[in-house]
Design a protein around this motif. Structure first.
Motif, PDB file in Angstrom:
ATOM      1  N   UNK A 198       0.825  -1.219   0.000  1.00 27.13           N
ATOM      2  CA  UNK A 198       0.000   0.000   0.000  1.00 27.13           C
ATOM      3  C   UNK A 198       0.852   1.260   0.000  1.00 27.13           C
ATOM      4  N   UNK A 199       2.136   1.111   0.377  1.00 21.09           N
ATOM      5  CA  UNK A 199       3.013   2.273   0.440  1.00 21.09           C
ATOM      6  C   UNK A 199       3.662   2.528  -0.922  1.00 21.09           C
ATOM      7  N   UNK A 200       3.611   3.764  -1.378  1.00 23.04           N
ATOM      8  CA  UNK A 200       4.205   4.113  -2.660  1.00 23.04           C
ATOM      9  C   UNK A 200       5.721   3.929  -2.619  1.00 23.04           C
ATOM     10  N   UNK A 201       6.273   3.432  -3.683  1.00 23.94           N
ATOM     11  CA  UNK A 201       7.724   3.222  -3.760  1.00 23.94           C
ATOM     12  C   UNK A 201       8.454   4.558  -3.696  1.00 23.94           C
ATOM     13  N   UNK A 202       9.488   4.667  -2.865  1.00 29.11           N
ATOM     14  CA  UNK A 202      10.271   5.912  -2.809  1.00 29.11           C
ATOM     15  C   UNK A 202      10.929   6.206  -4.154  1.00 29.11           C
ATOM     16  N   UNK A 203      11.187   7.464  -4.410  1.00 31.30           N
ATOM     17  CA  UNK A 203      11.787   7.874  -5.684  1.00 31.30           C
ATOM     18  C   UNK A 203      13.126   7.194  -5.933  1.00 31.30           C
ATOM     19  N   UNK A 204      13.895   6.941  -4.834  1.00 31.61           N
ATOM     20  CA  UNK A 204      15.235   6.399  -5.031  1.00 31.61           C
ATOM     21  C   UNK A 204      15.224   4.938  -5.501  1.00 31.61           C
ATOM     22  N   UNK A 205      14.065   4.293  -5.502  1.00 25.35           N
ATOM     23  CA  UNK A 205      13.979   2.924  -5.991  1.00 25.35           C
ATOM     24  C   UNK A 205      14.202   2.870  -7.502  1.00 25.35           C
ATOM     25  N   UNK A 206      13.753   3.910  -8.193  1.00 25.51           N
ATOM     26  CA  UNK A 206      13.801   3.901  -9.663  1.00 25.51           C
ATOM     27  C   UNK A 206      15.196   4.247 -10.151  1.00 25.51           C
ATOM     28  N   UNK A 207      15.717   3.392 -11.048  1.00 26.45           N
ATOM     29  CA  UNK A 207      17.088   3.539 -11.533  1.00 26.45           C
ATOM     30  C   UNK A 207      17.187   3.667 -13.048  1.00 26.45           C
ATOM     31  N   UNK A 208      16.200   3.174 -13.775  1.00 29.87           N
ATOM     32  CA  UNK A 208      16.265   3.147 -15.239  1.00 29.87           C
ATOM     33  C   UNK A 208      15.423   4.234 -15.902  1.00 29.87           C
ATOM     34  N   UNK A 209      14.629   4.954 -15.125  1.00 26.15           N
ATOM     35  CA  UNK A 209      13.718   5.951 -15.699  1.00 26.15           C
ATOM     36  C   UNK A 209      13.655   7.184 -14.820  1.00 26.15           C
ATOM     37  N   UNK A 210      13.466   8.340 -15.446  1.00 28.21           N
ATOM     38  CA  UNK A 210      13.160   9.528 -14.663  1.00 28.21           C
ATOM     39  C   UNK A 210      11.660   9.548 -14.415  1.00 28.21           C
ATOM     40  N   UNK A 211      11.250  10.323 -13.442  1.00 28.86           N
ATOM     41  CA  UNK A 211       9.820  10.431 -13.147  1.00 28.86           C
ATOM     42  C   UNK A 211       9.086  11.025 -14.339  1.00 28.86           C
ATOM     43  N   UNK A 212       7.908  10.499 -14.693  1.00 26.90           N
ATOM     44  CA  UNK A 212       7.146  11.099 -15.800  1.00 26.90           C
ATOM     45  C   UNK A 212       6.882  12.589 -15.588  1.00 26.90           C
ATOM     46  N   UNK A 213       6.725  13.001 -14.316  1.00 33.30           N
ATOM     47  CA  UNK A 213       6.493  14.416 -14.041  1.00 33.30           C
ATOM     48  C   UNK A 213       7.705  15.273 -14.404  1.00 33.30           C
ATOM     49  N   UNK A 214       8.902  14.671 -14.356  1.00 28.26           N
ATOM     50  CA  UNK A 214      10.123  15.409 -14.660  1.00 28.26           C
ATOM     51  C   UNK A 214      10.557  15.264 -16.115  1.00 28.26           C
ATOM     52  N   UNK A 215       9.803  14.483 -16.882  1.00 27.11           N
ATOM     53  CA  UNK A 215      10.150  14.278 -18.295  1.00 27.11           C
ATOM     54  C   UNK A 215       9.911  15.569 -19.076  1.00 27.11           C
ATOM     55  N   UNK A 216      10.528  15.703 -20.243  1.00 25.16           N
ATOM     56  CA  UNK A 216      10.389  16.933 -21.033  1.00 25.16           C
ATOM     57  C   UNK A 216       8.934  17.257 -21.362  1.00 25.16           C
ATOM     58  N   UNK A 217       8.663  18.549 -21.509  1.00 25.05           N
ATOM     59  CA  UNK A 217       7.315  18.992 -21.880  1.00 25.05           C
ATOM     60  C   UNK A 217       7.063  18.834 -23.372  1.00 25.05           C
ATOM     61  N   UNK A 218       8.099  18.498 -24.126  1.00 24.29           N
ATOM     62  CA  UNK A 218       7.967  18.287 -25.559  1.00 24.29           C
ATOM     63  C   UNK A 218       8.075  16.797 -25.872  1.00 24.29           C
ATOM     64  N   UNK A 219       7.167  16.295 -26.709  1.00 25.91           N
ATOM     65  CA  UNK A 219       7.157  14.879 -27.063  1.00 25.91           C
ATOM     66  C   UNK A 219       8.352  14.506 -27.940  1.00 25.91           C
ATOM     67  N   UNK A 220       8.770  13.252 -27.824  1.00 20.05           N
ATOM     68  CA  UNK A 220       9.816  12.695 -28.678  1.00 20.05           C
ATOM     69  C   UNK A 220       9.169  11.750 -29.688  1.00 20.05           C
ATOM     70  N   UNK A 221       9.468  11.943 -30.973  1.00 17.54           N
ATOM     71  CA  UNK A 221       8.938  11.082 -32.024  1.00 17.54           C
ATOM     72  C   UNK A 221      10.058  10.209 -32.597  1.00 17.54           C
ATOM     73  N   UNK A 222       9.778   8.923 -32.756  1.00 13.16           N
ATOM     74  CA  UNK A 222      10.751   8.011 -33.357  1.00 13.16           C
ATOM     75  C   UNK A 222      10.037   7.080 -34.331  1.00 13.16           C
ATOM     76  N   UNK A 223      10.810   6.494 -35.235  1.00 14.67           N
ATOM     77  CA  UNK A 223      10.295   5.490 -36.153  1.00 14.67           C
ATOM     78  C   UNK A 223      11.082   4.196 -35.954  1.00 14.67           C
TER      79      UNK A 223
END
Length: 404
Positions: A198-223
């Motif tokens: 029930x407890x949310x995982x602390x931020x320091x648990x995540x190692x491979x991704x930045x928080x979606x809230x901290x991701x760029x405000x501009x989308x990245x497009x790839x093919x």
């Protein structure tokens, strides 16, 4: 096991497997061969060699298996769109059969009579390692120290290490906040601070991704380009399997893609909470399904979706080398012959959105779906008979209900 003379140990160079190495020598009086696999976990592996040498090991195997891992294990699994319990991309599960395969092969190469691993008696990995090993060599002997030794606590392990002059890093003297397993496909975290679901995982648990809230405000497009169901290029640049997954990992990391917090059902019977990060794999999963939507026949696509949960469960439970997994794989791979083309993907704040797809093998016909004049490509009058035939049993049932 009293006649074991030589053991191949899956060795990370960390405290636990170093303790296992010494324990094997003391308990069995045997020679130990170490095997350390580079599966893209992001750690320097030469320290493992130096540590094994310091502990008197003469036969040391350190191998870069990243390309084999992605080409022969990850990509076949992604051709099947495998998800365990609907969400988990099986990042830990799919690495175990490759490690077991090399353990058995090295045992044959060195004349060893047994292999050993550091998986605990509570988890899934012990099952995955050992089922894979037995499938490849029915006579192989397997030593699982966590099921055998007398140690009851972390303190016991550290006491043993100090007694035998095994270096104990400062960060290992206290209880680790959580355990981590990582490879090129994903990282998984579980235990300790994550044990309360029930407890949310602390931020320091995540190692491979930045928080979606901290991701760029501009989308990245790839093919992403596909051939026979496998990704082969990004933005027109062809890459090897491991290189391509690495680039997708970077793109996923930078856009907060691929986080999963789940409570799963372990094969051994208990429920477990795990936090997984699969940035590149998440992008690939969505892109592959989009490519199939354009090129795969409805019957084949729906049959794949029916078989997928069974396939995913087989991998999760350690049956990669089973005949039933291979049978499903053969059917899957047959379906992928025309899964080729390009998928356009938008990455934005944790989301993966498909915005375009094209293929020379497409089954999509604008003439059939247009709202404009289709020049006789589809006779709408045919739908009346189609509907009446499919409605026959429903009308028969309705008539009986009305009589009742």
């Amino acid at each position: 096991m009293s006649d074991v003379k030589k053991v191949v140990l899956a060795y990370s160079g960390g405290l636990d497997t170093s303790i296992i190495l010494k324990w094997l020598k003391e308990t069995y009086g045997c020679e130990v061969v170490t095997f350390t696999a580079d599966l893209g976990q992001g750690e320097e592996l030469e320290p493992a060699r130096r540590k094994a040498e310091m502990m008197g090991i003469e036969e040391i195997y350190i191998e870069d298996l990243r390309e084999e891992f992605v080409r022969d294990f990850v990509f076949p699994m992604f051709r099947m769109n495998a998800l365990y319990e609907g969400v988990y991309l099986l990042g830990t599960s799919i690495a175990r059969p490759l490690i077991a395969k090399r353990l058995v092969e090295i045992a044959h190469e060195t004349g060893a009579d047994a292999i050993a691993h550091g998986a605990t008696g509570k988890g899934n990995d012990q099952v995955r390692f050992e089922l894979s090993a037995y499938a490849l060599d029915p006579d192989i002997k397997i030593i699982a120290p966590w099921r055998e030794w007398e140690f009851k606590s972390r303190t016991d392990l550290i006491d043993f290490a100090e007694k035998h002059q095994i270096t104990v890093p400062k960060d290992k003297r206290g209880e680790a906040p959580f355990s981590v397993d990582a490879n090129l496909l994903h990282s998984s975290s579980e235990g300790k601070v994550l044990e309360d679901p029930y407890e949310e995982a602390p931020d320091y648990v995540y190692q491979r991704t930045i928080s979606p809230e901290e991701a760029p405000d501009k989308a990245t497009h790839i093919e992403i380009g596909f051939n026979s169901g496998d990704p082969v290029s990004i933005d027109g640049r062809e890459m090897s399997p491991a290189s391509l997954l690495g680039v997708l990992n970077e793109l996923g990391h930078d856009n907060g893609v691929g986080r999963l917090d789940m409570v799963e059902n372990r094969f051994v019977g208990m429920k477990n909470r795990g936090v997984y990060e699969t940035p590149g794999g998440t992008i690939l999963h969505h892109a592959h399904r989009a490519m199939e939507s354009l090129t795969l026949d409805r019957g084949a696509a729906h049959l794949k979706d029916e078989l997928m949960p069974r396939y995913a469960e087989l991998i999760y439970n350690g049956f990669w080398f089973s005949p039933e997994r291979e049978m499903i794989q053969a059917a899957c791979d047959l379906s992928q012959q025309d899964v080729e083309g390009t998928v356009r993907v938008k990455l934005y704040k944790g989301n993966v959105t498909i915005v375009g797809r094209k293929s020379d093998r497409s089954l999509y016909s604008e003439d059939l779906v247009t709202f404009e004049d289709d020049h006789g490509a589809y006779d709408q009058k045919d739908a009346a008979g189609f509907i009446r035939l499919n409605a026959l049993r429903l009308r028969t049932l309705a008539a009986r209900k009305r009589r009742d």
